[in-house]
Design an enzyme around this catalytic site. Structure first.
Site, short mmCIF file in Angstrom:
data_model
loop_
_atom_site.label_atom_id
_atom_site.label_comp_id
_atom_site.label_asym_id
_atom_site.label_seq_id
_atom_site.Cartn_x
_atom_site.Cartn_y
_atom_site.Cartn_z
N ASP A 59 49.49 34.50 37.46
CA ASP A 59 50.20 35.79 37.66
C ASP A 59 49.48 36.36 36.40
O ASP A 59 49.50 36.13 35.58
CB ASP A 59 52.00 35.87 37.92
CG ASP A 59 52.24 34.90 38.38
OD1 ASP A 59 51.94 35.40 39.97
OD2 ASP A 59 53.02 33.65 38.91
N GLU B 162 59.41 37.26 49.39
CA GLU B 162 59.24 35.88 49.37
C GLU B 162 60.06 36.14 47.64
O GLU B 162 59.88 37.31 46.92
CB GLU B 162 57.16 36.26 48.74
CG GLU B 162 56.65 36.33 49.51
CD GLU B 162 54.64 36.58 49.26
OE1 GLU B 162 54.85 36.53 47.91
OE2 GLU B 162 54.20 36.31 50.38
#
EC number: 4.2.1.20
Length: 284
Positions: free
Chosen positions: A70, A59
């Site tokens: 995040d 990824e």
């Protein structure tokens, strides 16, 4: 599985890699790094070294100035990458360069819709395919907005990988899975990336529940920090995803000015080798 999943999605690198893992009788290791973190040269060295270190799928984070899903580690990585001049176009260039030496390892771009929208969806998908991108994880596009990117991506032959969480109940799950392809990414903790690791029995039960609703592989991430934790997840899921721990390891190799110290890429890849050892040593 959706009728939109054409042959280029069903028989692409992601499907082939999970089929190969199944044939080997083991789970995969999915590694996350942010494109251009801490600079393009160091990122390129890490990216190119990941498959040999044991990464089965990669990824690659698309840097964005407001990565709301995040935690601090990946937020900081995104800001470092932006400061180093990383753009969506340069991210695709990284993938293009990677494909010159690796034609098999799946690469999934992970990020937010804004940079893709700014690039232009059709142009982005065309350039992503040309560069060698296999899938997208776009965390801020729910199923209700599939027409924006998900459906165009599937029609173009790019996998669209959806997140499922502990709060995704059986009523919501069919909508989440309807146009998902490649694999399902189960976020084992509700919250931001890099939080504490989840209870493994709960993760196992969640994977079983997902498997009742889909034939797609299930990858589990968020909170995996050690080879031992990666091994635990590998015993119950089709893949373990490690992101924040790798990004944190990378950040630990920066000097006071935020520049990469000598040997940083090798150190990060050494950590990935340890994680891969954990995953590969786990028996189903």
């Amino acid at each position: 599985m959706s009728a939109l999943n054409d042959k280029s999605v069903d028989n692409g690198r992601i499907a082939r890699r999970f089929a190969a893992l199944k044939a080997e009788g083991r789970a995969g290791l999915v590694t996350f790094i942010t494109a251009g973190d801490p600079d393009l040269e160091t990122c390129r060295a890490v990216l190119h070294g990941l498959p040999a270190a044991g990464a089965d799928l990669i990824e690659l984070g698309l840097p964005f100035s407001d990565p709301m899903a995040d935690g601090p580690a990946i937020q900081a990585a995104s800001l470092r990458a932006l400061h180093a001049g990383t753009t969506a176009r340069k991210t695709l260039d990284l993938v293009r360069g990677f494909r010159e030496t690796d034609a098999d390892t799946p690469v999934i771009l992970m990020g937010y819709y804004n940079p893709i929208h700014a690039y232009g969806v059709d142009r982005f998908l065309a350039d992503a395919i040309e560069a060698g991108v296999d899938g997208l994880i776009v965390v801020d596009l729910p199923p209700e907005e599939d027409e924006e990117l998900c459906i165009p991506a599937l029609k173009a032959g790019v996998n669209f990988i959806r997140l499922a969480t502990p709060t995704t109940d059986d009523k919501r799950l069919p909508a989440v899975l309807q146009n998902t392809s490649g694999f399902v990414y189960y976020v084992s903790i509700a919250g931001i990336t890099g939080a504490a690791s989840a209870d493994n029995a709960a993760v196992g039960a969640a994977v079983e529940r997902l498997k009742r609703h889909t034939d797609l592989p299930v990858a589990v991430g968020f909170g995996i920090k050690t080879p031992e934790q990666a091994a635990e997840v590998a015993r119950v899921a089709d893949a373990a995803v490690v992101g924040s721990a790798i990004v944190t390891r990378l950040a630990g190799g920066l000097d006071a000015d935020g520049k990469a110290r000598p040997g940083l890429a090798e150190d990060v890849l050494g950590f990935v080798r340890e994680l891969a050892g954990g995953v590969r040593g786990a028996a189903f």
